[in-house]
Write a protein that holds these residues in place. Structure first.
Motif, PDB file in Angstrom:
ATOM      1  N   ALA A 110       0.822  -1.225   0.000  1.00  0.00           N
ATOM      2  CA  ALA A 110       0.000   0.000   0.000  1.00  0.00           C
ATOM      3  C   ALA A 110       0.851   1.268   0.000  1.00  0.00           C
ATOM      4  O   ALA A 110       0.571   2.218  -0.740  1.00  0.00           O
ATOM      5  CB  ALA A 110      -0.929  -0.017   1.205  1.00  0.00           C
ATOM      6  N   GLY A 111       1.894   1.291   0.816  1.00  0.00           N
ATOM      7  CA  GLY A 111       2.730   2.493   0.908  1.00  0.00           C
ATOM      8  C   GLY A 111       3.460   2.763  -0.394  1.00  0.00           C
ATOM      9  O   GLY A 111       3.494   3.900  -0.884  1.00  0.00           O
ATOM     10  N   ASP A 112       4.033   1.723  -0.975  1.00  0.00           N
ATOM     11  CA  ASP A 112       4.773   1.885  -2.231  1.00  0.00           C
ATOM     12  C   ASP A 112       3.844   2.335  -3.359  1.00  0.00           C
ATOM     13  O   ASP A 112       4.213   3.179  -4.185  1.00  0.00           O
ATOM     14  CB  ASP A 112       5.453   0.568  -2.634  1.00  0.00           C
ATOM     15  N   LEU A 113       2.649   1.755  -3.415  1.00  0.00           N
ATOM     16  CA  LEU A 113       1.715   2.113  -4.495  1.00  0.00           C
ATOM     17  C   LEU A 113       1.232   3.558  -4.365  1.00  0.00           C
ATOM     18  O   LEU A 113       1.018   4.242  -5.364  1.00  0.00           O
ATOM     19  CB  LEU A 113       0.521   1.150  -4.496  1.00  0.00           C
ATOM     20  N   ALA A 114       1.098   4.021  -3.141  1.00  0.00           N
ATOM     21  CA  ALA A 114       0.618   5.393  -2.944  1.00  0.00           C
ATOM     22  C   ALA A 114       1.729   6.419  -3.110  1.00  0.00           C
ATOM     23  O   ALA A 114       1.493   7.518  -3.626  1.00  0.00           O
ATOM     24  CB  ALA A 114      -0.011   5.532  -1.555  1.00  0.00           C
ATOM     25  N   PHE A 115       2.933   6.073  -2.687  1.00  0.00           N
ATOM     26  CA  PHE A 115       3.978   7.100  -2.569  1.00  0.00           C
ATOM     27  C   PHE A 115       5.299   6.755  -3.242  1.00  0.00           C
ATOM     28  O   PHE A 115       6.242   7.533  -3.174  1.00  0.00           O
ATOM     29  CB  PHE A 115       4.224   7.399  -1.083  1.00  0.00           C
ATOM     30  N   GLY A 116       5.397   5.561  -3.862  1.00  0.00           N
ATOM     31  CA  GLY A 116       6.643   5.176  -4.516  1.00  0.00           C
ATOM     32  C   GLY A 116       7.409   4.162  -3.687  1.00  0.00           C
ATOM     33  O   GLY A 116       7.257   4.100  -2.455  1.00  0.00           O
ATOM     34  N   GLU A 117       8.231   3.401  -4.406  1.00  0.00           N
ATOM     35  CA  GLU A 117       8.942   2.296  -3.754  1.00  0.00           C
ATOM     36  C   GLU A 117       9.931   2.809  -2.712  1.00  0.00           C
ATOM     37  O   GLU A 117      10.701   3.747  -2.979  1.00  0.00           O
ATOM     38  CB  GLU A 117       9.684   1.499  -4.825  1.00  0.00           C
ATOM     39  N   LYS A 118       9.897   2.161  -1.548  1.00  0.00           N
ATOM     40  CA  LYS A 118      10.824   2.523  -0.469  1.00  0.00           C
ATOM     41  C   LYS A 118      12.160   1.829  -0.686  1.00  0.00           C
ATOM     42  O   LYS A 118      12.190   0.681  -1.084  1.00  0.00           O
ATOM     43  CB  LYS A 118      10.248   2.019   0.860  1.00  0.00           C
ATOM     44  N   VAL A 119      13.260   2.521  -0.434  1.00  0.00           N
ATOM     45  CA  VAL A 119      14.567   1.830  -0.558  1.00  0.00           C
ATOM     46  C   VAL A 119      15.007   1.323   0.810  1.00  0.00           C
ATOM     47  O   VAL A 119      14.570   1.800   1.834  1.00  0.00           O
ATOM     48  CB  VAL A 119      15.647   2.761  -1.154  1.00  0.00           C
TER      49      VAL A 119
END
Ligand SMILES: O=P(O)(O)OC[C@H]1O[C@H](OP(=O)(O)OP(=O)(O)O)[C@H](O)[C@@H]1O
Ligand SMILES: O=c1cc[nH]c(=O)[nH]1
Length: 218
Positions: free
Chosen positions: A209-218
């Motif tokens: 959910a977080g990646d889809l809303a705001f971009g992939e986390k590194v």
């Protein structure tokens, strides 16, 4: 407060099914704006449902032509979320509870080599929650560990009046974990899924959910 059954939005057919279908759809969810917007819409709908069980008091409103009597909420809840995935869903809640204060919690999974993880809470930024109705909204209730840990920490610090836990998608495991550990909380969700991956992602769920809303986390 007695242990009640979770409220599950998609048990009743409504336009909300369309928002949920788009959130889950692997193609449509590539549109980040629509992905966030659909969570916001579902937050608005669950806020509306929760608003039905708050306390109300009678008030008079002066119109240009007379006086209208109407029941208005006697209290404002505080709307909390866990950064970062929960932000669009939270926005929906405060669109409707537009006089409510908010609380923000920074927490994340710390995964070990074995794949097991613990939840680390970094910060709780909240107003005084004594005597308040708290709505803890987070997009995914997967294992339920984040929500339970955060709520327990808040309950240790404040005497809440009531606790509502809202998720776009909940797993059966997450619901069971909340019910076992926060028996006084009322759960509100748009859908319940049966399975989880070995990394504790909900299946079918919607992905990260977080990646889809705001971009992939590194
Ligand atoms: O029920 P649990 O097993 O504790 O998992 C749920 C957590 O996972 C999601 O966040 P995510 O891990 O996607 O993190 P992010 O907000 O940093 O992207 C969600 O917003 C919850 O906070
Ligand atoms: O299914 C899940 C579980 C946790 N976090 C997500 O983003 N998705």
């Amino acid at each position: 407060m007695p242990l009640t059954q979770p409220f599950i939005l998609n048990k009743t057919n409504s336009i909300a099914n369309q928002f949920l279908a788009e959130l889950r759809d692997v193609t449509i969810q590539q549109d980040k704006y629509r992905f966030r917007k659909n969570q916001e819409r579902l937050g608005e709908i669950l806020a509306y449902e929760i608003s039905k069980i708050l306390n109300y008091k009678s008030a008079d409103v002066q119109t240009p032509l007379g006086t209208a009597n109407i029941n208005l909420a006697a209290e404002q809840p505080v709307v909390a979320t866990i950064l970062r995935a929960g932000l669009p869903f939270h926005q929906g809640f405060i669109n409707f509870f537009d006089r409510a204060d908010s609380a923000f919690i920074t927490a994340c999974r710390k995964t070990k080599k074995s794949g097991a993880f613990t939840i680390q809470i970094d910060q709780i930024s909240a107003p005084n929650l004594d005597g308040k109705t708290l709505i803890m909204c987070d997009t995914m209730l997967a294992t339920g560990q984040s929500t339970v840990l955060v709520c327990k920490e808040i309950i240790a610090q404040y005497q809440l009046k009531a606790l509502h836990i809202a998720a776009v998608i909940a797993s059966n495991e997450g619901i069971a974990h909340v019910r076992a550990n926060l028996p006084n909380a009322k759960i509100w969700t748009c859908a319940v899924d049966d399975e989880m991956t070995s990394k504790a992602y909900i299946v079918p769920g919607l992905g990260d959910a977080g990646d889809l809303a705001f971009g992939e986390k590194v």
